[in-house]
Enzyme design. Structure first.
Site, PDB file in Angstrom:
ATOM      1  N   TYR A  98      -6.830 -28.508 -23.767  1.00  0.00           N
ATOM      2  CA  TYR A  98      -7.046 -27.691 -24.959  1.00  0.00           C
ATOM      3  C   TYR A  98      -7.267 -28.570 -26.190  1.00  0.00           C
ATOM      4  O   TYR A  98      -8.025 -28.204 -27.098  1.00  0.00           O
ATOM      5  CB  TYR A  98      -5.867 -26.741 -25.177  1.00  0.00           C
ATOM      6  CG  TYR A  98      -5.881 -25.572 -24.228  1.00  0.00           C
ATOM      7  CD1 TYR A  98      -6.610 -24.428 -24.533  1.00  0.00           C
ATOM      8  CD2 TYR A  98      -5.180 -25.609 -23.036  1.00  0.00           C
ATOM      9  CE1 TYR A  98      -6.644 -23.351 -23.662  1.00  0.00           C
ATOM     10  CE2 TYR A  98      -5.210 -24.540 -22.153  1.00  0.00           C
ATOM     11  CZ  TYR A  98      -5.950 -23.419 -22.471  1.00  0.00           C
ATOM     12  OH  TYR A  98      -5.991 -22.356 -21.598  1.00  0.00           O
ATOM     13  N   GLU A 140      -0.425 -19.950 -18.460  1.00  0.00           N
ATOM     14  CA  GLU A 140      -0.851 -20.779 -17.332  1.00  0.00           C
ATOM     15  C   GLU A 140       0.314 -21.576 -16.748  1.00  0.00           C
ATOM     16  O   GLU A 140       0.397 -21.754 -15.525  1.00  0.00           O
ATOM     17  CB  GLU A 140      -1.995 -21.696 -17.782  1.00  0.00           C
ATOM     18  CG  GLU A 140      -3.286 -20.919 -18.006  1.00  0.00           C
ATOM     19  CD  GLU A 140      -4.238 -21.557 -19.001  1.00  0.00           C
ATOM     20  OE1 GLU A 140      -4.138 -22.788 -19.228  1.00  0.00           O
ATOM     21  OE2 GLU A 140      -5.077 -20.833 -19.579  1.00  0.00           O
ATOM     22  N   GLN A 207     -15.044 -18.857  -7.348  1.00  0.00           N
ATOM     23  CA  GLN A 207     -13.960 -17.961  -6.957  1.00  0.00           C
ATOM     24  C   GLN A 207     -14.460 -16.882  -5.993  1.00  0.00           C
ATOM     25  O   GLN A 207     -15.555 -16.333  -6.179  1.00  0.00           O
ATOM     26  CB  GLN A 207     -13.343 -17.269  -8.187  1.00  0.00           C
ATOM     27  CG  GLN A 207     -12.467 -18.150  -9.046  1.00  0.00           C
ATOM     28  CD  GLN A 207     -13.266 -19.071  -9.950  1.00  0.00           C
ATOM     29  OE1 GLN A 207     -14.175 -18.623 -10.644  1.00  0.00           O
ATOM     30  NE2 GLN A 207     -12.946 -20.355  -9.931  1.00  0.00           N
ATOM     31  N   SER A 209     -12.866 -13.402  -3.772  1.00  0.00           N
ATOM     32  CA  SER A 209     -11.751 -12.488  -3.539  1.00  0.00           C
ATOM     33  C   SER A 209     -11.244 -12.619  -2.111  1.00  0.00           C
ATOM     34  O   SER A 209     -12.014 -12.892  -1.184  1.00  0.00           O
ATOM     35  CB  SER A 209     -12.194 -11.041  -3.778  1.00  0.00           C
ATOM     36  OG  SER A 209     -12.547 -10.840  -5.126  1.00  0.00           O
ATOM     37  N   PRO A 283     -12.744  -7.350  -2.746  1.00  0.00           N
ATOM     38  CA  PRO A 283     -11.322  -7.183  -3.067  1.00  0.00           C
ATOM     39  C   PRO A 283     -10.797  -5.817  -2.667  1.00  0.00           C
ATOM     40  O   PRO A 283      -9.611  -5.662  -2.345  1.00  0.00           O
ATOM     41  CB  PRO A 283     -11.265  -7.393  -4.582  1.00  0.00           C
ATOM     42  CG  PRO A 283     -12.642  -7.103  -5.062  1.00  0.00           C
ATOM     43  CD  PRO A 283     -13.550  -7.555  -3.959  1.00  0.00           C
TER      44      PRO A 283
END
Length: 404
Positions: A98, A140, A207, A209, A283
């Protein structure tokens, strides 16, 4: 909470900053990757960079967070922050990054807006950034703790125990932990990242599912081959999975993450509506499989739209799972109907005449235009916005939040 002094400055400058965000984020990514090219190796998706999707998602998150602070200064937009935190955890973001992002982002703001960035303006937007960053860092950290992993150390090797073709452009991979240890806890509706080394040696991730019951020691992902459109490149990860990964191979998977999941057993009696289109049904198949494994009797309504029955991945399995649940029913829509589903409706999904169970929690997944259109129908049918939970594949390019 944003200070009153900063809120006044942000309110006055938000139109100018929002209007320049596309140029700001373009310069931000360009400078950061020029100086830190290693971030493109296993952290940022090159396809999303090339298409501009990641740039637009970042711009949307900044403008959305600032707007939320101004509209309701006593609260934070938790739904938006939770979604971003899960996405970050799924790629291994750590809190030190960050500070790096801050350096390049505010450098880009100063370049684009020039003299308009007075010390007061810089301080106000700095406050916005660190309010958002601080909230995400805390979330997180909790996600990593709950997953039982060190921050950023999310990867584990899994063995492909079965590869199955679902449709001409969709393949499922059934996986088991390669080290023989138990699979990490996962919730139905969540996703994992897959990390692959590309032919040029650079790691890329995506990503997917979980498309089966996540309650055991096996995991399944169901992958659609992504073909580039409108000048965008083909999906690197999906094409490599289709072309080169077979039974016996190993894949690096992240711990499971995702803020859209089946609540169990707290809402065991709550009706569930699963609304999807195309590969967005994956999903929903995982949620259905979990409900079947639990022997659930809650009311379940499955609504899915696709090009044709032949293109509908996991169609037969979905029908079988619906048949196992005493309170479940399904309605399918196809642009090109076929004899495999004689009771299906023709065309795009239209909820006119569909009886939605009262008090239901709605899960929504599919292409962004589909989700926007169906969400409008759901709201018009009286479903409260806070009961509509949606999953976005790839960078979150923004649906309206609860109450919008």
């Amino acid at each position: 909470m944003l200070s009153a002094e900063s809120a006044a400055v942000v309110r006055a400058t938000l139109p100018a900053v929002a209007g320049a965000l596309d140029e700001i984020t373009t310069r931000f990514y360009g400078a950061m990757f020029r100086d830190r090219p290693e971030l493109l190796d296993g952290m940022f998706n090159r396809g999303n960079q090339a298409s501009g999707a990641q740039r637009r998602a970042l711009a949307g998150s900044i403008a959305g967070f600032a707007t939320a602070l101004l509209d309701d200064p006593d609260t934070r937009p938790d739904t938006m922050l939770d979604r971003i935190a899960h996405k970050h955890a799924a790629v291994g973001v750590t809190d030190d990054q960050y500070t790096l992002v801050h350096k390049y982002l505010f450098g880009a703001i100063a370049e684009v807006l020039g003299d308009a960035v007075t010390p007061e303006v810089a301080a106000a937007w700095d406050e916005v950034y660190w309010l958002m960053a601080g909230a995400l860092i805390g979330r997180e950290a909790r996600l990593y703790q709950d997953a039982g992993v060190e921050p950023g150390r999310i990867w584990r090797q899994w063995t492909v125990v079965e590869r199955r073709t679902e449709t001409p452009d969709v393949v499922s991979f059934l996986l088991r932990p390669a080290d023989g240890r138990p699979a990490p806890r996962a919730l139905a509706g969540q996703y994992v990242s897959v990390r692959l080394r590309m032919p040029d040696g650079v790691h890329q991730l995506r990503q997917y599912s979980l498309s089966s019951d996540p309650g055991g020691n096996l995991r399944r992902i169901t992958v659609k081959r992504v073909a580039g459109a409108a000048g965008a490149p083909d999906g690197e990860v999906s094409n490599l999975l289709h072309d080169r990964v077979h039974e016996g191979d190993e894949l690096a998977l992240s711990a499971p993450f995702g803020d859209v999941f089946l609540d169990e057993p707290a809402d065991a009696a709550t009706p569930v509506v699963l609304v999807s289109a195309g590969i967005g049904g994956t999903p929903m198949a995982g949620i259905l499989a979990r409900l079947a494994a639990l022997g659930s009797t809650r009311p379940v309504l499955v609504l899915h739209a696709d090009r044709s029955p032949a293109d509908h991945a996991l169609r037969t399995e979905t029908r079988e799972l619906v048949g196992q649940l005493p309170g479940a029913r399904a309605v399918f829509w196809y642009e090109q109907p076929g004899p495999e589903e004689p009771g299906a409706r023709e065309g795009l999904m239209n909820l006119d005449g569909v009886e939605l169970p009262e008090g239901a929690t709605v899960f929504l997944c599919g292409p962004l235009p589909f989700m926007r259109q169906v969400r409008t129908q759901l709201l018009g049918a009286g479903i409260p916005a806070q009961r509509i939970r949606y999953e976005v594949f790839g960078p979150d390019l923004w649906l309206p939040g609860p109450g919008a």
